[in-house]
Write an enzyme that holds these catalytic residues in place. Sequence first.
Site, PDB file in Angstrom:
ATOM      1  N   GLY A  16      64.776  40.530  33.530  1.00  9.03           N
ATOM      2  CA  GLY A  16      64.528  41.436  32.404  1.00  9.03           C
ATOM      3  C   GLY A  16      64.772  42.894  32.751  1.00  9.03           C
ATOM      4  O   GLY A  16      64.092  43.787  32.257  1.00  9.03           O
ATOM      5  N   SER A  43      60.216  37.993  35.565  1.00  7.30           N
ATOM      6  CA  SER A  43      59.039  37.973  36.427  1.00  7.30           C
ATOM      7  C   SER A  43      58.219  39.244  36.220  1.00  7.30           C
ATOM      8  O   SER A  43      58.778  40.311  35.968  1.00  7.30           O
ATOM      9  CB  SER A  43      59.516  37.895  37.876  1.00  7.30           C
ATOM     10  N   ILE A  46      58.171  40.587  40.428  1.00  3.65           N
ATOM     11  CA  ILE A  46      59.370  41.109  41.118  1.00  3.65           C
ATOM     12  C   ILE A  46      59.846  42.327  40.331  1.00  3.65           C
ATOM     13  O   ILE A  46      60.161  42.218  39.140  1.00  3.65           O
ATOM     14  CB  ILE A  46      60.489  40.042  41.193  1.00  3.65           C
ATOM     15  N   VAL A  51      66.427  52.398  38.433  1.00  4.71           N
ATOM     16  CA  VAL A  51      67.312  53.568  38.356  1.00  4.71           C
ATOM     17  C   VAL A  51      68.523  53.160  37.513  1.00  4.71           C
ATOM     18  O   VAL A  51      68.586  52.039  37.025  1.00  4.71           O
ATOM     19  CB  VAL A  51      67.775  54.058  39.752  1.00  4.71           C
ATOM     20  N   LYS A  82      76.345  63.096  27.570  1.00  2.00           N
ATOM     21  CA  LYS A  82      77.040  63.289  28.855  1.00  2.00           C
ATOM     22  C   LYS A  82      78.529  63.509  28.596  1.00  2.00           C
ATOM     23  O   LYS A  82      79.193  62.645  28.019  1.00  2.00           O
ATOM     24  CB  LYS A  82      76.816  62.044  29.726  1.00  2.00           C
ATOM     25  N   PRO A 107      86.001  64.681  33.487  1.00  2.00           N
ATOM     26  CA  PRO A 107      85.549  64.692  32.092  1.00  2.00           C
ATOM     27  C   PRO A 107      85.788  63.351  31.410  1.00  2.00           C
ATOM     28  O   PRO A 107      86.634  62.571  31.844  1.00  2.00           O
ATOM     29  CB  PRO A 107      86.462  65.754  31.467  1.00  2.00           C
ATOM     30  N   VAL A 194      60.736  32.419  38.745  1.00  2.00           N
ATOM     31  CA  VAL A 194      61.411  31.177  39.132  1.00  2.00           C
ATOM     32  C   VAL A 194      61.276  30.986  40.641  1.00  2.00           C
ATOM     33  O   VAL A 194      61.665  31.847  41.429  1.00  2.00           O
ATOM     34  CB  VAL A 194      62.893  31.209  38.687  1.00  2.00           C
ATOM     35  N   LEU A 344      73.381  43.546  38.875  1.00  2.00           N
ATOM     36  CA  LEU A 344      73.382  43.683  40.336  1.00  2.00           C
ATOM     37  C   LEU A 344      73.564  42.337  41.029  1.00  2.00           C
ATOM     38  O   LEU A 344      74.008  42.282  42.173  1.00  2.00           O
ATOM     39  CB  LEU A 344      72.085  44.358  40.799  1.00  2.00           C
ATOM     40  N   THR A 355      79.198  53.325  36.787  1.00  2.00           N
ATOM     41  CA  THR A 355      79.991  52.288  36.118  1.00  2.00           C
ATOM     42  C   THR A 355      79.248  50.960  35.923  1.00  2.00           C
ATOM     43  O   THR A 355      79.797  50.035  35.326  1.00  2.00           O
ATOM     44  CB  THR A 355      81.259  51.993  36.947  1.00  2.00           C
TER      45      THR A 355
END
Length: 525
Positions: A16, A43, A46, A51, A82, A107, A194, A344, A355
Amino acid sequence: MSVISSQPKKVIILGGGSAGWMAASLIHKAWAKKGTEILLIESDVISKIGVGEGSTPSLRLFFKHLGISEQEWMPECNATYKCGISFPGWTSIDNPAYADYPAYIHPFYSQADWKTGNAFMHNARLRREGIDVPAHPDDYWLQSYLAKNFKAPIAFQQLRDEMDYGYHFDSALVGNFLKKRLLSMGLSHLIDTVDDVNLSDSGQISSIITKDNGAHSADLFIDCTGFAARLIGQALKVDFIDYSDCLFNDRAVAIQTPIDCSKDIPSNTTSTALSSGWAWQIPLSNRYGNGYVYSSKYITDDEAEKELREHIGPSSKDQDARVIKMRLGRVSQHWHKNVLAVGLSQGFIEPLEATALMLIQHTVESFISSYEDMQGAKREVIAQQGIFNNQLNEVFESIKDYIVAHYRLNSRTDSQYWCDNRENKNNSARLTALLSAWHTPGEDFEAELHRHNAELTYFAPSWYCLFAGKGHFPTSLNKPSSNTKVAPVAEIIKYCHQVSQQFYNHNEQLAKVYDERWHKLEAHR
Ligand SMILES: Cc1cc2nc3c(=O)[nH]c(=O)nc-3n(C[C@H](O)[C@H](O)[C@H](O)COP(=O)(O)OP(=O)(O)OC[C@H]3O[C@@H](n4cnc5c(N)ncnc54)[C@H](O)[C@@H]3O)c2cc1C
C-alpha cells in the site's frame, strides 16, 4: 495461464505504498466495471519508503486519466508545481572551461518551446564545433524562466500550445488520497502481512498466506512490496540486475524543514552536488523535503547527515533525519508467471530525475494494454510477457543511461567520489557511443541518438541540456564567421522574459487551486 480472457477475474495487489495505490487506481479504472475483483493487501508493520516527492509531467496524465482535477488532489497532498530540476554544483567552476556553467535547469519543455528550443540546439551544435556562441540551456527554455522567477507553469490565458509540467507532493498523502477514493468506490482492502506464498506445480503463485486472515488466491498478483520484492524476488526468484557498478549511490538521508508559504515558493526541484552524492530540495506547500543521496563507500551515514544539515542551514536544526537504504537495479522480468512487479519491487534507478512514479504508471498502463491485446492477437502469455518485459527493460536502460551520463559528465575534482564517477567506464555501449559522439567534432549527435534508440524517455533536447548545461564544449573557440547563422540569443532572452510575464506567480496559482485551504496554510506559517 496460456489461455486468457481480456481481463483477469481476480487481482490481488500486495503493498500500500505509492505503487500499490497507483496500480490499484489504474487497474480499477480499466477492469472493475468489467467484473474484475480487486483486493489490496497492505501490512501495518512493514513501513513504506516514505519519500518520492517529485514527478515528471506524466503524473499530470495519470490524474487526468482518472478524472481527478488539480483542485481535488493538490491541496490534499500539499502539492506544488514543478517546471523542471536545477542542477547546481556539478561542474568545477574554478576551471575556466566550466566557469560559465555553475548550474543549469533541465526544463519540462513542450510545444511552446519549439522555436527557442530549436535555437538552443542550433547554437549548441555550433559551439560543439568550436564556434563561440552562447549555448547555456537556461537562456532558451521557457520553463527555466518560470522557475527562476517563481512562476507556475500556468498562463493567465490558454496558450496556443499546451504546457507540460510536473508536481511536488507529499507521497504518503498521495497514497492516502488514492486509497480514500478507491475505498469509497468499493475496492476491497485488507490490512495484514503476507508471511508465506504457495506455488503451483507450474511455478505460478496459487495463494499468499497472511498472518491473521489465512490464504488468498487470485489469477493475477501485483507485487508492490517495495524493496522487499516479496513475490517477484523472494517467491518467484526472478533475477535482479544490479546497477551498482555504474550508479554508486546506495543510501539517502532525508530531513524535512519548514517552508513559509507567504514567501515565494520555488517551482523547481534543486539537486545540488555535494561531496559524495547530491542533495534534493523539494518545495511543498507546507514544508521542504530535503535529502542527500550518497554512496556509503565514500561517506558514513553520520558524515552525510552532518553535510546535509550544513547544506540546508539553520532550518534543519532539531529536525529528525532518516537514513534510507537503496537497492539500485531492476528485475530481469517484470511480468513473470502470474505476477507483475510494480514500483520499488521491480527496480529503482536513482531519484535524480524523479522517474520512479512515471515508471509505475508506465508499467501498469502498458501491462493493461498488453494483457488486453493478448486475446485479440491470439498470443501465448509467455510470448506476450517476452515482448512486454523487453520493452520495459529498454525503458529502464534508457533512463539509466541518462542518469549515468549526469555522473560521467561531472567536472568536479574536489573528492574521490566525483573523480571515480567521471572515470567509471562501466556504462552501456550506447552511452559510450553518445559520450564519444558529443565530444567528436563533425559527429552528428542526433543521428547517434537515433541510431542507438536513445530517445525512448529523454528526447534530444534533454540530452543537449545535459551536455551543454554541464559545459561540455571545446575549450578553444573561434568567433563566428560573417556567414555563420547564429540564433539571436539576446532576442530569445527578451522574448522568453516577455512570455513568462503571462504566467501566474507560483503562490498566486497555488492560492487559486487551494482556495480557502491556502489561507489556512498562511495562517499556520
Ligand atoms: C531516496 C529516495 C528518493 C526518491 N525520490 C523520488 C522522486 O522524487 N520521485 C519519484 O517518482 N520517486 C522517487 N522515489 C521512489 C519512490 O519513493 C517509490 O517509487 C514509490 O514511493 C513507490 O514505492 P513502493 O510503493 O514501491 O514501495 P513502498 O513505499 O516501500 O511500499 C511497500 C508496501 O508494501 C507493503 N509490504 C511489504 N511487504 C509486505 C508483506 N509481506 N505483506 C504485506 N504488505 C507488505 C508495505 O507495508 C508497504 O505498504 C524515491 C526513492 C528513494 C529511496
